[in-house]
Design a protein around this motif. Structure first.
Motif, mmCIF file in Angstrom:
data_model
loop_
_atom_site.group_PDB
_atom_site.id
_atom_site.type_symbol
_atom_site.label_atom_id
_atom_site.label_comp_id
_atom_site.label_asym_id
_atom_site.label_seq_id
_atom_site.Cartn_x
_atom_site.Cartn_y
_atom_site.Cartn_z
ATOM 1 N N GLU A 116 0.840 -1.200 0.000
ATOM 2 C CA GLU A 116 0.000 0.000 0.000
ATOM 3 C C GLU A 116 0.878 1.254 0.000
ATOM 4 O OE1 GLU A 116 -3.458 2.001 2.850
ATOM 5 O OE2 GLU A 116 -2.896 -0.110 3.088
ATOM 6 N N PHE A 117 0.620 2.155 -0.934
ATOM 7 C CA PHE A 117 1.328 3.435 -0.979
ATOM 8 C C PHE A 117 0.946 4.259 0.252
ATOM 9 C CE2 PHE A 117 1.466 7.942 -2.061
ATOM 10 C CZ PHE A 117 2.729 8.085 -2.616
ATOM 11 N N THR A 118 1.946 4.840 0.928
ATOM 12 C CA THR A 118 1.688 5.619 2.136
ATOM 13 C C THR A 118 2.544 6.885 2.161
ATOM 14 O OG1 THR A 118 3.424 4.604 3.491
ATOM 15 C CG2 THR A 118 1.264 3.472 3.432
ATOM 16 N N ALA A 119 2.355 7.652 3.220
ATOM 17 C CA ALA A 119 3.154 8.857 3.426
ATOM 18 C C ALA A 119 4.638 8.548 3.536
ATOM 19 C CB ALA A 119 2.674 9.580 4.678
ATOM 20 N N ALA A 120 4.990 7.332 3.930
ATOM 21 C CA ALA A 120 6.407 6.963 3.998
ATOM 22 C C ALA A 120 7.069 7.091 2.630
ATOM 23 C CB ALA A 120 6.552 5.534 4.526
ATOM 24 N N ASP A 121 6.336 6.767 1.581
ATOM 25 C CA ASP A 121 6.881 6.887 0.227
ATOM 26 C C ASP A 121 7.034 8.349 -0.174
ATOM 27 O OD1 ASP A 121 6.853 3.951 -0.528
ATOM 28 O OD2 ASP A 121 4.743 4.245 -0.024
ATOM 29 N N ILE A 122 6.119 9.187 0.263
ATOM 30 C CA ILE A 122 6.236 10.616 -0.038
ATOM 31 C C ILE A 122 7.460 11.198 0.669
ATOM 32 C CG2 ILE A 122 5.111 12.861 0.175
ATOM 33 C CD1 ILE A 122 2.428 11.458 -0.103
ATOM 34 N N MET A 123 7.681 10.790 1.905
ATOM 35 C CA MET A 123 8.861 11.265 2.624
ATOM 36 C C MET A 123 10.150 10.842 1.916
ATOM 37 S SD MET A 123 8.234 13.123 5.351
ATOM 38 C CE MET A 123 9.720 12.948 6.344
ATOM 39 N N MET A 124 10.168 9.649 1.364
ATOM 40 C CA MET A 124 11.385 9.113 0.753
ATOM 41 C C MET A 124 11.679 9.729 -0.603
ATOM 42 S SD MET A 124 13.839 7.077 1.504
ATOM 43 C CE MET A 124 13.142 6.027 2.786
ATOM 44 N N GLY A 125 10.656 10.283 -1.263
ATOM 45 C CA GLY A 125 10.862 10.783 -2.613
ATOM 46 C C GLY A 125 11.934 11.851 -2.715
ATOM 47 N N PHE A 126 11.926 12.823 -1.804
ATOM 48 C CA PHE A 126 12.848 13.959 -1.918
ATOM 49 C C PHE A 126 14.321 13.551 -1.928
ATOM 50 C CE2 PHE A 126 15.568 17.039 0.279
ATOM 51 C CZ PHE A 126 15.579 18.055 -0.670
#
Length: 213
Positions: free
Chosen positions: A155-165
């Protein structure tokens, strides 16, 4: 109205991306780096004492720190979406990877960047240690992505958004060859395929090269 104060090529892209993923209304306020120092402009420094992005305003609320903002927006505006509840089987993974970007990966990248700018010789033990710690963090991340679609699980989560940068935009400041980490590269292609990510980057940093390879 939720207002996202965004500094170009900065961690505040996370909050723009988050809002796009959640599909919530927000106002995007752009701030431009000082042309000589590449630091935050006076307007952003006047907004919050820390003087860096991201910063949000939401009624009487003024909040900085991307991780804190992510949790605030998810709880106040997102109905808990893009997070995992404590009872979820993948909750420990979610927590770990939510904090890994700012807790482990970015500090390792930052140390390596500063050592490089100081032109520390390649055989210097401090430089060797910095390179080893960054490689270790990337290998841990690569190993995780070898067995799962997203960081917390399927499941896509905020953890992936944090890791993007750190895996993308930060590489404009701290160049990094991701060739030795094939599962990270495949992960970046999954990020690139997300319409909300594309919308966020087009709104926040139009014209910027997206370092997704």
């Amino acid at each position: 109205m939720l207002t996202v104060h965004h500094l170009g090529r900065s961690q505040s892209e996370r909050i723009v991306w988050l809002c796009e993923e959640l599909g919530i209304p927000y106002e995007l306020q752009h701030h431009t780096r000082d042309a000589q120092t590449m630091l935050s402009p006076p307007g952003l420094r006047a907004l919050h004492p820390i003087g860096s992005a991201p910063v949000i305003t939401d009624g009487d609320v003024l909040l900085a720190e991307s991780g804190a903002i992510m949790e605030y927006v998810i709880a106040r505006h997102g109905g808990g979406r893009l997070s995992l509840p404590p009872g979820h089987a993948d909750y420990p993974h979610y927590l770990y990877w939510l904090h890994f970007a700012n807790g482990s990966l970015q500090p390792a990248m930052g140390r390596r960047m500063l050592i490089g700018r100081l032109q520390v010789p390649a055989d210097n033990p401090v430089r060797r240690m910095a390179e080893e710690r960054l490689d270790r963090a990337l290998r841990v991340l690569d190993a995780r992505l070898a067995g799962t679609t997203w960081l917390a699980g399927e499941e896509f989560t905020a953890a992936d958004i944090m890791m993007g940068f750190p895996l993308t935009t930060m590489r404009h400041f701290a160049p990094l060859d991701l060739g030795p980490y094939p599962h990270i590269l495949a992960y970046l292609q999954r990020i690139a395929a997300r319409p909300a990510y594309r919308r966020a980057m087009a709104k926040g940093d139009p014209g910027m090269e997206l370092l997704l390879t």
